[in-house]
Motif scaffolding. Structure first.
Motif, PDB file in Angstrom:
ATOM      1  N   GLY A  92       0.795  -1.218  -0.120  1.00  0.00           N
ATOM      2  CA  GLY A  92      -0.128   0.068  -0.161  1.00  0.00           C
ATOM      3  C   GLY A  92       0.577   1.362   0.031  1.00  0.00           C
ATOM      4  N   VAL A  93       0.406   2.465  -0.727  1.00  0.00           N
ATOM      5  CA  VAL A  93       0.929   3.605  -0.780  1.00  0.00           C
ATOM      6  C   VAL A  93       0.426   4.616   0.293  1.00  0.00           C
ATOM      7  CG1 VAL A  93       1.989   5.419  -2.169  1.00  0.00           C
ATOM      8  CG2 VAL A  93       1.911   3.115  -2.866  1.00  0.00           C
ATOM      9  N   TRP A  94       1.122   5.288   1.099  1.00  0.00           N
ATOM     10  CA  TRP A  94       0.492   6.219   2.097  1.00  0.00           C
ATOM     11  C   TRP A  94       0.733   7.596   1.545  1.00  0.00           C
ATOM     12  CZ3 TRP A  94       4.734   9.260   3.446  1.00  0.00           C
ATOM     13  CH2 TRP A  94       5.714   8.623   3.555  1.00  0.00           C
ATOM     14  N   PHE A  95       1.704   7.889   0.454  1.00  0.00           N
ATOM     15  CA  PHE A  95       2.076   9.347   0.133  1.00  0.00           C
ATOM     16  C   PHE A  95       0.879   9.785  -0.897  1.00  0.00           C
ATOM     17  CE2 PHE A  95       4.746  12.038  -2.608  1.00  0.00           C
ATOM     18  CZ  PHE A  95       4.966  12.982  -1.741  1.00  0.00           C
ATOM     19  N   SER A  96       0.339  10.980  -0.042  1.00  0.00           N
ATOM     20  CA  SER A  96      -0.651  11.484  -0.850  1.00  0.00           C
ATOM     21  C   SER A  96      -1.016  13.063  -0.227  1.00  0.00           C
ATOM     22  CB  SER A  96      -1.976  10.760  -0.797  1.00  0.00           C
ATOM     23  OG  SER A  96      -3.025  11.397  -1.521  1.00  0.00           O
ATOM     24  N   PRO A  97      -1.475  13.806  -0.921  1.00  0.00           N
ATOM     25  CA  PRO A  97      -1.546  15.356  -0.363  1.00  0.00           C
ATOM     26  C   PRO A  97      -2.756  15.232   0.599  1.00  0.00           C
ATOM     27  CG  PRO A  97      -1.556  15.491  -2.714  1.00  0.00           C
ATOM     28  CD  PRO A  97      -1.515  14.058  -2.445  1.00  0.00           C
ATOM     29  N   ASP A  98      -3.570  14.325   0.687  1.00  0.00           N
ATOM     30  CA  ASP A  98      -4.756  14.301   1.824  1.00  0.00           C
ATOM     31  C   ASP A  98      -4.526  13.548   2.911  1.00  0.00           C
ATOM     32  OD1 ASP A  98      -4.718  11.981   0.393  1.00  0.00           O
ATOM     33  OD2 ASP A  98      -7.001  11.850   0.525  1.00  0.00           O
ATOM     34  N   ALA A  99      -3.265  12.834   3.039  1.00  0.00           N
ATOM     35  CA  ALA A  99      -3.029  11.856   4.074  1.00  0.00           C
ATOM     36  C   ALA A  99      -1.574  12.581   5.074  1.00  0.00           C
ATOM     37  CB  ALA A  99      -2.227  10.525   3.515  1.00  0.00           C
ATOM     38  N   PRO A 100      -1.889  12.810   6.358  1.00  0.00           N
ATOM     39  CA  PRO A 100      -0.939  13.316   7.284  1.00  0.00           C
ATOM     40  C   PRO A 100       0.452  12.357   7.263  1.00  0.00           C
ATOM     41  CG  PRO A 100      -2.640  12.140   8.469  1.00  0.00           C
ATOM     42  CD  PRO A 100      -3.040  12.243   6.851  1.00  0.00           C
ATOM     43  N   PHE A 101       1.422  13.179   7.249  1.00  0.00           N
ATOM     44  CA  PHE A 101       2.737  12.592   7.255  1.00  0.00           C
ATOM     45  C   PHE A 101       3.642  13.144   8.394  1.00  0.00           C
ATOM     46  CE2 PHE A 101       7.469  12.915   6.028  1.00  0.00           C
ATOM     47  CZ  PHE A 101       7.489  11.693   6.127  1.00  0.00           C
ATOM     48  N   GLY A 102       4.283  12.369   9.098  1.00  0.00           N
ATOM     49  CA  GLY A 102       5.210  12.678  10.324  1.00  0.00           C
ATOM     50  C   GLY A 102       5.481  11.650  11.027  1.00  0.00           C
TER      51      GLY A 102
END
Length: 487
Positions: free
Chosen positions: A446-456
């Motif tokens: 699965g791919v989490w990298f997307s403008p609507d997905a929080p990253f940190g």
């Protein structure tokens, strides 16, 4: 290759050189040759940018005029799309980023992220009615209001500059903040080009968005101590993040930190070992391993260890290191001679710690700053190579003895930014992923990298989130208002 106009700073709506005229070279990391020069911003330049941002926040209607912000951000989005091809060429030349990444973090995703946060601004509810209650017997109507933080110092790194510049600048401007962007001195031009587009193609008022390009850390540090700055948003190393947090403490600024990572790719014993090892080796090569969320520890079943090492090594050998302008390039150069020497020091340390190179392990002797894609075997998770962020095309393969041991190894790290789990059973993979203390994790590809997905990240990988609604709300303060309830 057609490069944009020479890099200039943007201060109070004007494109300017450094106040003393000084510049420094911008190098192409693939060749080591100069491709341009950047203004070496002075303390006076930083002072001017902060003063302009403070004035724009306090004295204009930028923070309160949602329609103005929507119009200006749409103008910037359109300008970036219009300028896409030269912007991408500049990124490859200045950053050494392979062209295939422009369809992802190099350009397309961050520009889509700017559109996404602009759309969010158009629908976001800045006020919430809590209704009527009678605390202490006084009937009151309560409203929760979200307001912009104020002046934001955005300090960005060199590895994926457009992604990180826009992940800070877009939400901050959408929230109604004013911004001083300070890029890394290895990659000032892409930030300066963003400033030029703002100045020449948008109605963003003077002072709302500023770009300064000092090479000196001491000059840049003024942004973290100036009492007129309300928030520092920093992406970079954990060491520098600690220093920024300490510098901001006397004025109690809000601080967002996205820091280092040493992410683990866990392969369980029912997974396709060859596929998982090959995919992880491929990932570790992307942009010469210069990504904080890249999985650089491959954690595999002990009984399949040799197979995983062989597959990972064969994958890296097939990828090699290529000119980032080559359409087939996956692994380009590292950013600078300093970074090349740092990675080489880790490779020598690997030998001292008892590791062996299944492939790679050397500097490539040619113009520019090159490291062979490298697979290291024979080390356990206590080694410095497994614990410290290297930021090069280096993968350490570590054996595990079952699911619990794999979780222990993954969590035995100062960092907690990302990771992955592969299993023949989705439910088993999800159960392991739930126990990993990281801010993002991929399950079975699965791919989490997307403008609507929080990253940190968790732990020493940072504080706060970038992208998604959570990333937008980092740039907002919360105010609760109470008034008498009327019958």
């Amino acid at each position: 290759m057609s490069l944009p106009p020479p890099a200039q700073q943007l201060i109070d709506g004007k494109l300017v050189a450094a106040s003393d005229g000084a510049t420094y070279p911008i190098l192409n990391p693939a060749t080591g040759r100069e491709i341009g020069r950047a203004p070496d911003g002075t303390a006076a330049d930083v002072e001017g940018a902060v003063a302009a941002a403070r004035r724009a926040f306090d004295e204009t209607d930028w923070s309160t005029d949602t329609e103005l912000r929507l119009r200006c951000l749409r103008q910037l989005h359109a300008a970036l799309l219009e300028d896409a091809d030269p912007f991408k060429e500049l990124t490859t030349a200045e950053v050494g980023m392979p062209g295939f990444m422009m369809g992802a973090a190099g350009f397309d995703v961050p520009v889509e992220g700017l559109r996404w946060v602009t759309d969010l601004l158009g629908s976001y509810e800045f006020e919430t009615d809590l209704g009527v209650a009678a605390p202490m017997g006084i009937a009151s109507r309560r409203t929760v209001r979200r307001e912009p933080v104020g002046v934001v110092a955005a300090i960005s790194p060199w590895n994926v500059p457009t992604q990180i510049n826009l992940a800070k600048v877009g939400p901050a401007l959408a929230a109604g903040c004013t911004v001083v962007l300070k890029p890394a001195p290895d990659t000032p031009w892409v930030a300066a080009e963003l400033g030029r587009l703002v100045a020449e193609h948008t109605d963003i008022p003077a002072g709302v968005f500023n770009v300064v390009t000092p090479r000196s850390n001491e000059v840049a540090a003024l942004l973290t101590t100036d009492p007129r700055v309300d928030m520092v948003s920093f992406t970079g190393s954990t060491q520098v993040g600690r220093a920024i947090m300490a510098a901001a403490a006397p004025t109690l600024k809000k601080v967002f930190l996205e820091l280092g990572g040493k992410s683990a790719a866990i392969v369980l014993d029912d997974a396709d070992i060859a596929s998982a090892a090959g995919a992880t080796a491929f990932t570790a090569c992307i942009h010469a391993g210069q990504g904080c969320a890249i999985t650089t520890r491959l954690v595999v079943p002990r009984e399949r260890y040799d197979e995983a090492v062989q597959v990972a090594a064969a994958t890296m050998e097939s990828i090699g290191a290529k000119d980032p302008a080559d359409p087939g390039a996956i692994c380009g150069p590292v950013i600078s001679a300093v970074q090349r020497d740092r990675v080489e020091a880790y490779l020598r340390l690997a030998e001292e710690e008892g590791g062996t190179f299944a492939t790679g392990g050397q500097v490539i002797d040619q113009d520019g700053f090159w490291i062979q894609p490298t697979v290291i075997a024979g080390l356990d998770n206590s080694s410095r190579l497994a614990q410290e962020e290297i930021f090069g095309p280096v993968l350490v393969v570590i054996p595990h003895d079952g699911d619990d041991d794999a979780v222990r190894i993954a969590n035995d790290s100062a960092y907690g930014l990302s990771g992955s789990v592969e299993s023949g059973s989705l439910e088993r993979a999800k159960a392991v992923a739930a126990r990993i203390r990281t801010g993002t994790i991929a399950v079975n590809g699965g791919v989490w990298f997307s403008p609507d997905a929080p990253f940190g990240g968790y732990k020493q990988s940072g504080i706060g989130r970038e992208m998604g609604v959570a990333g937008f709300e980092e740039y907002l303060e919360t105010k609760t208002i109470a008034e008498p309830a009327r019958g």
